[in-house]
Design an enzyme around this catalytic site. Structure first.
Site, PDB file in Angstrom:
ATOM      1  N   HIS A   1      66.045 -24.548  30.219  1.00 33.25           N
ATOM      2  CA  HIS A   1      64.989 -25.384  30.798  1.00 33.25           C
ATOM      3  C   HIS A   1      65.362 -25.868  32.212  1.00 33.25           C
ATOM      4  O   HIS A   1      64.488 -26.024  33.059  1.00 33.25           O
ATOM      5  CB  HIS A   1      64.674 -26.552  29.869  1.00 33.25           C
ATOM      6  CG  HIS A   1      64.031 -26.100  28.583  1.00 33.25           C
ATOM      7  ND1 HIS A   1      64.057 -26.833  27.416  1.00 33.25           N
ATOM      8  CD2 HIS A   1      63.345 -24.956  28.289  1.00 33.25           C
ATOM      9  CE1 HIS A   1      63.423 -26.159  26.471  1.00 33.25           C
ATOM     10  NE2 HIS A   1      62.985 -25.029  26.973  1.00 33.25           N
TER      11      HIS A   1
ATOM     12  N   HIS B   1      56.964 -16.532  24.184  1.00 34.07           N
ATOM     13  CA  HIS B   1      57.410 -17.057  22.882  1.00 34.07           C
ATOM     14  C   HIS B   1      57.574 -18.566  23.086  1.00 34.07           C
ATOM     15  O   HIS B   1      58.673 -19.054  23.330  1.00 34.07           O
ATOM     16  CB  HIS B   1      58.732 -16.435  22.443  1.00 34.07           C
ATOM     17  CG  HIS B   1      58.665 -14.949  22.220  1.00 34.07           C
ATOM     18  ND1 HIS B   1      58.551 -14.043  23.256  1.00 34.07           N
ATOM     19  CD2 HIS B   1      58.692 -14.205  21.073  1.00 34.07           C
ATOM     20  CE1 HIS B   1      58.513 -12.808  22.758  1.00 34.07           C
ATOM     21  NE2 HIS B   1      58.597 -12.883  21.427  1.00 34.07           N
TER      22      HIS B   1
ATOM     23  N   SER C   1      59.506 -25.440  26.750  1.00 36.79           N
ATOM     24  CA  SER C   1      59.231 -24.736  28.016  1.00 36.79           C
ATOM     25  C   SER C   1      57.771 -24.865  28.475  1.00 36.79           C
ATOM     26  O   SER C   1      57.532 -25.038  29.681  1.00 36.79           O
ATOM     27  CB  SER C   1      59.647 -23.262  27.903  1.00 36.79           C
ATOM     28  OG  SER C   1      59.134 -22.663  26.737  1.00 36.79           O
TER      29      SER C   1
ATOM     30  N   GLU D   1      52.213 -17.878  21.374  1.00 38.05           N
ATOM     31  CA  GLU D   1      53.057 -18.206  20.225  1.00 38.05           C
ATOM     32  C   GLU D   1      52.448 -17.526  18.993  1.00 38.05           C
ATOM     33  O   GLU D   1      51.248 -17.606  18.774  1.00 38.05           O
ATOM     34  CB  GLU D   1      53.119 -19.745  20.061  1.00 38.05           C
ATOM     35  CG  GLU D   1      53.691 -20.262  18.774  1.00 38.05           C
ATOM     36  CD  GLU D   1      55.114 -19.807  18.479  1.00 38.05           C
ATOM     37  OE1 GLU D   1      55.987 -19.909  19.348  1.00 38.05           O
ATOM     38  OE2 GLU D   1      55.340 -19.329  17.341  1.00 38.05           O
TER      39      GLU D   1
ATOM     40  N   ASP E   1      51.286 -11.383  19.215  1.00 36.42           N
ATOM     41  CA  ASP E   1      52.688 -11.011  19.224  1.00 36.42           C
ATOM     42  C   ASP E   1      53.154 -11.078  20.692  1.00 36.42           C
ATOM     43  O   ASP E   1      52.430 -10.645  21.594  1.00 36.42           O
ATOM     44  CB  ASP E   1      52.827  -9.584  18.679  1.00 36.42           C
ATOM     45  CG  ASP E   1      54.202  -9.034  18.930  1.00 36.42           C
ATOM     46  OD1 ASP E   1      55.163  -9.548  18.346  1.00 36.42           O
ATOM     47  OD2 ASP E   1      54.333  -8.101  19.765  1.00 36.42           O
ATOM     48  N   GLY E   2      54.316 -11.652  20.913  1.00 35.54           N
ATOM     49  CA  GLY E   2      54.763 -11.897  22.288  1.00 35.54           C
ATOM     50  C   GLY E   2      54.842 -10.646  23.147  1.00 35.54           C
ATOM     51  O   GLY E   2      54.534 -10.674  24.339  1.00 35.54           O
TER      52      GLY E   2
ATOM     53  N   ASP F   1      61.497 -15.558  25.531  1.00 35.50           N
ATOM     54  CA  ASP F   1      62.467 -16.364  24.773  1.00 35.50           C
ATOM     55  C   ASP F   1      62.269 -16.162  23.267  1.00 35.50           C
ATOM     56  O   ASP F   1      61.890 -17.084  22.551  1.00 35.50           O
ATOM     57  CB  ASP F   1      62.230 -17.843  25.178  1.00 35.50           C
ATOM     58  CG  ASP F   1      63.219 -18.796  24.553  1.00 35.50           C
ATOM     59  OD1 ASP F   1      64.298 -18.348  24.113  1.00 35.50           O
ATOM     60  OD2 ASP F   1      62.903 -19.999  24.511  1.00 35.50           O
TER      61      ASP F   1
HETATM   62  N1  SAM Z   1      60.329 -21.029  24.641  1.00 33.07           N
HETATM   63  C1  SAM Z   1      60.420 -22.203  23.770  1.00 33.07           C
HETATM   64  C2  SAM Z   1      61.052 -23.333  24.538  1.00 33.07           C
HETATM   65  O1  SAM Z   1      61.949 -23.057  25.353  1.00 33.07           O
HETATM   66  O2  SAM Z   1      60.653 -24.478  24.341  1.00 33.07           O
HETATM   67  C3  SAM Z   1      61.189 -21.917  22.500  1.00 33.07           C
HETATM   68  C4  SAM Z   1      60.776 -20.677  21.792  1.00 33.07           C
HETATM   69  S1  SAM Z   1      61.642 -20.333  20.310  1.00 33.07           S
HETATM   70  C5  SAM Z   1      63.222 -19.871  20.845  1.00 33.07           C
HETATM   71  C6  SAM Z   1      60.935 -18.796  19.857  1.00 33.07           C
HETATM   72  C7  SAM Z   1      59.487 -18.895  19.401  1.00 33.07           C
HETATM   73  O3  SAM Z   1      58.972 -17.568  19.201  1.00 33.07           O
HETATM   74  C8  SAM Z   1      59.286 -19.602  18.073  1.00 33.07           C
HETATM   75  O4  SAM Z   1      58.385 -20.673  18.238  1.00 33.07           O
HETATM   76  C9  SAM Z   1      58.685 -18.538  17.147  1.00 33.07           C
HETATM   77  O5  SAM Z   1      57.710 -19.051  16.241  1.00 33.07           O
HETATM   78  C10 SAM Z   1      58.052 -17.600  18.132  1.00 33.07           C
HETATM   79  N2  SAM Z   1      57.876 -16.218  17.670  1.00 33.07           N
HETATM   80  C11 SAM Z   1      58.519 -15.540  16.695  1.00 33.07           C
HETATM   81  N3  SAM Z   1      58.126 -14.252  16.657  1.00 33.07           N
HETATM   82  C12 SAM Z   1      57.204 -14.106  17.655  1.00 33.07           C
HETATM   83  C13 SAM Z   1      56.446 -13.010  18.133  1.00 33.07           C
HETATM   84  N4  SAM Z   1      56.552 -11.789  17.601  1.00 33.07           N
HETATM   85  N5  SAM Z   1      55.614 -13.235  19.167  1.00 33.07           N
HETATM   86  C14 SAM Z   1      55.501 -14.452  19.741  1.00 33.07           C
HETATM   87  N6  SAM Z   1      56.190 -15.530  19.319  1.00 33.07           N
HETATM   88  C15 SAM Z   1      57.038 -15.362  18.289  1.00 33.07           C
END
Ligand code: SAM
Length: 295
Positions: free
Chosen positions: A18, A41, A102, A120, A145-146, A166
């Site tokens: 961050h 993500h 983030s 997300e 999906d991310g 992320d």
């Molecule tokens: N970027 C955030 C932050 O810094 O505050 C933290 C993100 S966390 C490490 C990863 C996130 O990815 C989780 O909230 C999870 O639910 C989500 N996630 C898991 N699989 C995913 C996918 N295929 N596509 C998008 N998001 C996904």
């Protein structure tokens, strides 16, 4: 999808990621032209550190908790100011109980004409993220999906900005997907800054990832790593890295000041250290043979 960021919000990895995100956004603000922040993500955007989940691990106490309790040297304080101002403002004059993720850090630092796209995939988390940005015309929330979202949103109309990738690393193949994503962003948004977060549990795995990233021959790839103890595959997270494509020209110098301070303040035992190294130069030639570092 089992990963929930609430257990880890505000930990040493969040502090590092961050702080760098905030520095990149501040650099984008040096020009008047609007930019876009894309977060593939995104998580829920705002975390309750008094919740059962956050209290159960207490990871934030060894991360943002330590940083806010420390007396920062002036050069480090200046580097961390954009990030820490957002965290402090979220908590008013009270104790630390709310930690911005983030999406919220980006949103708080943006100017009126800048835009945010957050994605997300977890159904419950995306509902909370959407509620956080309800009626906010500068922020768009996607529930894809991310990796699909990334392709859908590039290039941004502003042609300026940052992409944060992320993922939770709960599925095999995430390192492979990161390399594909890096190539995608490079093809569709060559001038954008990309911030890729990765865990360091097994140095052989991350070493191979970085060598493959360097072999893509993409110019200007910088890697910055922070370990709070000796990396190990078992147990909690002990190290993490950021792979940065097109870093602002001031970032390397700032990281060279910030990383040793984070090592000292966030150390959890022997083996704490950092590394800062260019993987490729401005022509895309690999520079991975002699990684610099203090770890
Ligand atoms: N970027 C955030 C932050 O810094 O505050 C933290 C993100 S966390 C490490 C990863 C996130 O990815 C989780 O909230 C999870 O639910 C989500 N996630 C898991 N699989 C995913 C996918 N295929 N596509 C998008 N998001 C996904």
């Amino acid at each position: 999808m089992n990963y929930r960021h609430i257990y880890h919000a505000g930990n040493f990895a969040d502090v590092f990621k961050h702080a760098v995100l905030a520095l990149v956004i501040e650099h984008l603000k040096l020009k008047d032209a609007p930019f876009r922040v894309i977060d593939t993500h995104a998580g829920i955007g705002l975390y309750d550190l008094a919740s059962d989940e956050a209290q159960r691990t207490g990871e934030w106490r060894e991360g943002i908790g330590r940083i806010l309790a420390a007396s920062l040297p002036s050069d480090v304080a200046a580097i961390l100011a954009p990030y820490l101002d957002v965290v402090r403002n979220e908590n008013g004059s009270g104790e630390l109980v709310r930690y911005p993720g983030s999406p919220l850090i980006a949103r708080r630092l943006m100017r009126p004409n800048d835009r945010l796209v957050v994605n997300e995939a977890h159904p419950e988390d995306v509902r909370r993220l959407a509620a956080l940005f309800a009626k906010d015309r500068a922020a768009k929330v996607l529930a894809l999906d991310g990796w699909t979202a990334l392709k859908a949103v590039l290039p941004p109309t502003e042609r300026r900005g940052i992409v944060l990738i992320d993922p939770p690393f709960e599925e095999p193949g995430e390192f492979r997907r990161l390399l594909d994503a890096l190539g995608d962003v490079r093809r569709r948004f060559a001038t954008g800054t990309v911030l890729i977060w990765y865990p360091i549990k097994d140095e052989a795995v991350t070493g191979s990832f970085l060598r493959k990233a360097a072999a893509l021959s993409i110019p200007k790839l910088l890697s910055a790593e922070l370990f709070v103890r000796t990396p190990q595959s078992a147990g909690g997270l002990s190290g993490n890295g950021l792979l940065i494509l097109n870093p602002p020209f001031t970032l390397e110098e700032r990281l060279a000041i910030l990383l040793p301070y984070l090592v000292e303040t966030l150390s959890q035992g022997s083996g704490a250290g950092s590394r800062l190294a260019w993987l490729t130069d401005e022509r895309g030639l690999s520079r991975t043979k002699t990684p610099a570092g203090s770890h």
